[in-house]
Design an enzyme around this catalytic site. Structure first.
Site, short mmCIF file in Angstrom:
data_model
loop_
_atom_site.label_atom_id
_atom_site.label_comp_id
_atom_site.label_asym_id
_atom_site.label_seq_id
_atom_site.Cartn_x
_atom_site.Cartn_y
_atom_site.Cartn_z
N GLY A 46 2.49 1.80 5.20
CA GLY A 46 2.59 2.33 3.96
C GLY A 46 4.14 2.03 3.72
O GLY A 46 4.97 1.89 4.67
N GLN A 51 12.60 3.66 0.12
CA GLN A 51 12.78 2.75 1.41
C GLN A 51 13.40 1.28 1.13
O GLN A 51 13.72 0.77 2.12
CB GLN A 51 11.41 2.91 2.23
N CYS A 88 7.78 5.64 11.12
CA CYS A 88 8.06 5.19 9.68
C CYS A 88 9.09 3.84 9.78
O CYS A 88 9.81 3.86 10.66
CB CYS A 88 9.06 6.27 9.19
N LEU A 89 8.86 2.94 8.85
CA LEU A 89 9.75 1.86 8.73
C LEU A 89 11.17 1.90 8.72
O LEU A 89 11.98 1.32 9.14
CB LEU A 89 9.13 0.63 7.90
N HIS A 130 2.85 11.08 4.00
CA HIS A 130 3.99 10.47 4.25
C HIS A 130 4.65 9.76 3.13
O HIS A 130 6.07 10.20 3.01
CB HIS A 130 3.70 9.77 5.41
N GLU A 131 4.00 8.92 2.54
CA GLU A 131 4.42 8.23 1.51
C GLU A 131 5.12 9.02 0.29
O GLU A 131 6.05 8.86 -0.28
CB GLU A 131 3.67 7.07 0.91
N HIS A 134 8.14 10.84 0.92
CA HIS A 134 9.44 9.78 0.60
C HIS A 134 9.87 10.10 -0.79
O HIS A 134 11.16 9.87 -1.00
CB HIS A 134 9.09 8.35 0.99
#
Ligand code: CO
Length: 149
Positions: A46, A51, A88-89, A130-131, A134
């Site tokens: 994701g 991000q 998480c990236l 999660h997304e 963000h």
């Protein structure tokens, strides 16, 4: 296709609240394509627009069951709970256990401005939560119950 730079944990853009998308235009389509390519290139499941430094309510998910594009997503229903590992990236190399709903339903729009509804359990429910967090300036780190070694 264009890869974008992924902003990391201490970048203040990650703590800002994103704006709703009003224009379903080519710029949005390019952002969605770039998010997907950048996510895939970095082996993520994701990625949300902040991000890559864009404060818009846009995210993509692919847990291995196909691409999901979310514009202006809102969680409309949750059920149960699950505790599992999350990463998480924007926080490379860090994993921790986070409690999430077991099942989630999300109302959103696709790239053409058509209303869509996505329902998922387990990993997809986790990714959706999660997304979407963000987009409100939150990282999973805030919710970690126990960090993994
Ligand atoms: Co993340």
């Amino acid at each position: 296709m264009a890869l974008r730079e992924i902003r990391k944990k201490d970048d203040e853009i990650l703590s800002k609240v994103c704006k709703e998308v009003k224009a379903f235009d080519n710029k949005l389509a390019i952002l969605l394509d770039d998010l997907y390519d950048t996510m895939k290139k970095n082996n993520g499941v994701g990625l949300a627009a902040p991000q890559v430094g864009i404060l818009k309510r846009v995210a993509v998910i692919d847990i291995g069951e196909g691409k999901i594009e979310l514009v202006n997503p809102v969680i409309t229903k949750t059920e149960g709970s699950q505790v599992g590992s999350e990463g998480c990236l924007s926080v490379p190399g860090v994993y921790g256990e986070v409690e999430r709903p077991f099942a989630v339903t999300v109302s959103a729009y696709d790239r053409n401005g058509e209303k869509i509804e996505i329902s998922g359990t387990e990993l997809l429910a986790r990714a959706l939560c999660h997304e979407i967090e963000h987009l409100d300036g939150h990282l999973f780190l805030e919710k970690v119950i126990r960090f993994e070694e």
